[in-house]
Design a protein around this motif. Sequence first.
Motif, mmCIF file in Angstrom:
data_model
loop_
_atom_site.group_PDB
_atom_site.id
_atom_site.type_symbol
_atom_site.label_atom_id
_atom_site.label_comp_id
_atom_site.label_asym_id
_atom_site.label_seq_id
_atom_site.Cartn_x
_atom_site.Cartn_y
_atom_site.Cartn_z
ATOM 1 N N LYS A 15 -11.571 -11.999 6.965
ATOM 2 C CA LYS A 15 -10.392 -11.438 7.058
ATOM 3 C C LYS A 15 -10.516 -10.155 7.539
ATOM 4 O O LYS A 15 -11.102 -9.377 7.080
ATOM 5 C CB LYS A 15 -9.400 -11.436 5.883
ATOM 6 N N MET A 16 -9.774 -9.803 8.748
ATOM 7 C CA MET A 16 -9.971 -8.306 9.347
ATOM 8 C C MET A 16 -8.581 -7.740 9.049
ATOM 9 O O MET A 16 -7.382 -7.879 9.751
ATOM 10 C CB MET A 16 -10.320 -8.510 10.770
ATOM 11 N N TYR A 17 -8.491 -6.451 8.380
ATOM 12 C CA TYR A 17 -7.359 -5.505 8.311
ATOM 13 C C TYR A 17 -7.557 -4.437 9.401
ATOM 14 O O TYR A 17 -8.425 -3.616 9.423
ATOM 15 C CB TYR A 17 -7.131 -5.211 7.042
ATOM 16 N N THR A 18 -6.598 -4.395 10.402
ATOM 17 C CA THR A 18 -6.689 -3.123 11.225
ATOM 18 C C THR A 18 -5.603 -2.330 10.861
ATOM 19 O O THR A 18 -4.271 -2.536 10.761
ATOM 20 C CB THR A 18 -6.562 -3.577 12.563
ATOM 21 N N ILE A 19 -5.918 -1.203 10.062
ATOM 22 C CA ILE A 19 -4.999 -0.205 9.330
ATOM 23 C C ILE A 19 -5.060 1.008 10.116
ATOM 24 O O ILE A 19 -5.847 1.816 10.334
ATOM 25 C CB ILE A 19 -5.756 -0.042 7.811
ATOM 26 N N THR A 20 -3.518 1.328 10.304
ATOM 27 C CA THR A 20 -3.387 2.686 10.959
ATOM 28 C C THR A 20 -2.666 3.539 9.806
ATOM 29 O O THR A 20 -1.734 3.277 9.192
ATOM 30 C CB THR A 20 -2.296 2.394 12.075
ATOM 31 N N LEU A 21 -3.493 4.705 9.659
ATOM 32 C CA LEU A 21 -2.955 5.621 8.485
ATOM 33 C C LEU A 21 -3.154 7.035 9.007
ATOM 34 O O LEU A 21 -3.912 7.248 10.009
ATOM 35 C CB LEU A 21 -3.784 5.221 7.340
ATOM 36 N N GLU A 22 -2.409 7.888 7.916
ATOM 37 C CA GLU A 22 -2.691 9.404 8.296
ATOM 38 C C GLU A 22 -3.694 9.773 7.327
ATOM 39 O O GLU A 22 -3.792 9.297 5.937
ATOM 40 C CB GLU A 22 -1.187 9.953 7.862
ATOM 41 N N LEU A 29 -3.654 10.472 12.874
ATOM 42 C CA LEU A 29 -3.642 9.216 12.711
ATOM 43 C C LEU A 29 -5.109 8.445 13.055
ATOM 44 O O LEU A 29 -5.527 8.921 13.929
ATOM 45 C CB LEU A 29 -2.764 8.463 13.649
ATOM 46 N N LEU A 47 0.815 -1.313 0.120
ATOM 47 C CA LEU A 47 -0.001 0.004 -0.096
ATOM 48 C C LEU A 47 0.920 1.444 0.139
ATOM 49 O O LEU A 47 0.443 2.318 -0.503
ATOM 50 C CB LEU A 47 -0.905 0.017 1.121
ATOM 51 N N GLU A 63 -13.055 -5.419 6.958
ATOM 52 C CA GLU A 63 -13.348 -6.666 6.940
ATOM 53 C C GLU A 63 -13.601 -7.190 5.905
ATOM 54 O O GLU A 63 -14.559 -6.693 4.779
ATOM 55 C CB GLU A 63 -14.567 -6.940 7.998
ATOM 56 N N ARG A 97 -10.853 -0.280 10.496
ATOM 57 C CA ARG A 97 -10.834 -1.845 10.570
ATOM 58 C C ARG A 97 -11.583 -2.021 9.109
ATOM 59 O O ARG A 97 -12.795 -1.548 9.009
ATOM 60 C CB ARG A 97 -11.742 -2.236 11.633
ATOM 61 N N GLU A 114 -10.748 3.015 -0.882
ATOM 62 C CA GLU A 114 -9.947 2.587 -2.187
ATOM 63 C C GLU A 114 -8.934 1.798 -2.019
ATOM 64 O O GLU A 114 -8.682 0.825 -3.050
ATOM 65 C CB GLU A 114 -9.106 4.235 -2.502
ATOM 66 N N MET A 115 -8.397 1.353 -1.002
ATOM 67 C CA MET A 115 -7.341 0.324 -0.648
ATOM 68 C C MET A 115 -7.879 -0.707 -1.031
ATOM 69 O O MET A 115 -7.488 -1.661 -1.509
ATOM 70 C CB MET A 115 -6.732 0.511 0.694
ATOM 71 N N LEU A 173 -7.114 -4.973 -1.374
ATOM 72 C CA LEU A 173 -7.353 -5.834 -0.516
ATOM 73 C C LEU A 173 -8.563 -6.913 -0.711
ATOM 74 O O LEU A 173 -8.554 -7.937 -0.347
ATOM 75 C CB LEU A 173 -7.793 -4.898 0.911
ATOM 76 N N LYS A 231 -9.916 6.953 1.873
ATOM 77 C CA LYS A 231 -8.627 6.103 1.472
ATOM 78 C C LYS A 231 -8.876 4.513 1.607
ATOM 79 O O LYS A 231 -8.300 3.881 0.873
ATOM 80 C CB LYS A 231 -7.548 6.652 2.479
ATOM 81 N N TYR A 258 -0.421 5.096 -0.340
ATOM 82 C CA TYR A 258 -1.077 5.457 0.801
ATOM 83 C C TYR A 258 -0.196 5.794 1.908
ATOM 84 O O TYR A 258 0.859 4.974 2.027
ATOM 85 C CB TYR A 258 -1.826 4.264 0.732
ATOM 86 N N PRO A 259 -0.631 6.731 2.849
ATOM 87 C CA PRO A 259 0.157 7.211 4.093
ATOM 88 C C PRO A 259 -0.164 6.059 5.211
ATOM 89 O O PRO A 259 -0.804 6.645 6.092
ATOM 90 C CB PRO A 259 -0.565 8.345 4.343
ATOM 91 N N VAL A 260 0.033 4.768 4.840
ATOM 92 C CA VAL A 260 -0.090 3.860 5.880
ATOM 93 C C VAL A 260 1.029 3.575 6.788
ATOM 94 O O VAL A 260 2.069 3.591 6.453
ATOM 95 C CB VAL A 260 -0.258 2.463 5.230
ATOM 96 N N ARG A 261 0.794 3.178 8.222
ATOM 97 C CA ARG A 261 1.856 3.471 9.141
ATOM 98 C C ARG A 261 1.779 1.913 9.530
ATOM 99 O O ARG A 261 2.876 1.249 9.605
ATOM 100 C CB ARG A 261 1.385 4.065 10.501
ATOM 101 N N ASN A 262 0.759 1.139 9.918
ATOM 102 C CA ASN A 262 0.942 -0.161 10.204
ATOM 103 C C ASN A 262 -0.424 -0.774 9.682
ATOM 104 O O ASN A 262 -1.327 -0.237 9.665
ATOM 105 C CB ASN A 262 1.241 -0.088 11.642
ATOM 106 N N ILE A 263 -0.312 -2.068 9.558
ATOM 107 C CA ILE A 263 -1.399 -3.076 9.480
ATOM 108 C C ILE A 263 -1.380 -4.178 10.207
ATOM 109 O O ILE A 263 -0.261 -4.925 10.067
ATOM 110 C CB ILE A 263 -1.770 -3.374 7.574
ATOM 111 N N GLY A 264 -2.417 -4.583 10.757
ATOM 112 C CA GLY A 264 -2.364 -5.889 11.601
ATOM 113 C C GLY A 264 -3.520 -6.750 10.756
ATOM 114 O O GLY A 264 -4.540 -6.191 10.735
ATOM 115 N N VAL A 265 -3.184 -7.897 10.724
ATOM 116 C CA VAL A 265 -4.245 -8.908 10.017
ATOM 117 C C VAL A 265 -4.724 -10.024 10.871
ATOM 118 O O VAL A 265 -3.851 -10.759 11.619
ATOM 119 C CB VAL A 265 -3.493 -9.582 8.818
ATOM 120 N N SER A 266 -6.106 -10.128 10.955
ATOM 121 C CA SER A 266 -6.610 -11.234 11.841
ATOM 122 C C SER A 266 -7.765 -11.774 11.243
ATOM 123 O O SER A 266 -8.011 -11.508 10.170
ATOM 124 C CB SER A 266 -7.111 -10.354 13.290
#
Lengths: 83, 83
Positions: B41-48, B2, A27, B8, B6, B61-62, B67, B58, A32-40
């Motif tokens: 599937k769950m993406y937990t996305i930290t973004l600006e 920030l 990304l 899904e 989430r 769009e991703m 995804l 955003k 895309y200005p993504v810092r971190n992604i966790g997948v669960s």
Amino acid sequence: MLYKVRAEISLKPGHSDPEGETTTRSLKELTYPVRNIGVSKMYTITLEAKSRSDAETKVDEMCKRLLANPTKDNYTIQVEQTQ
Amino acid sequence: MLYKVRAEISLKPGHSDPEGETTTRSLKELTYPVRNIGVSKMYTITLEAKSRSDAETKVDEMCKRLLANPTKDNYTIQVEQTQ
């Protein structure tokens, strides 16, 4: 009665999440200005139970016995909807 | 700012979910009264982002670009927490 329970299995902090890291990198390459992604993983479970708390207890047991790996996974349970 | 979002990704109705089916079967063998299990599937996305709605746009769009697979996946987005 039928209950719908959501159980989310995520990695414990400190465990590496290669899928999340790769997704973050991809990304970022798309600017895309993504810092971190966790997948669960989310299990949406429809089951028979005597009560809301019985449904929760059963799914907690399922997580412990089959769905989550205690060495690396955390899990959270939400009883969502009663039918 | 920030934002934590989430996303899904789940299968569209009618698409086969072999992981959910296998999990259902395994839990039934352990005598749990499970009717059906769906796996997503769950993406937990930290973004600006500039605002909550910018964060949502955003991530939408991703999902469309990377995804989710439009032929077989549905997705839902929740802006969860502002830091």
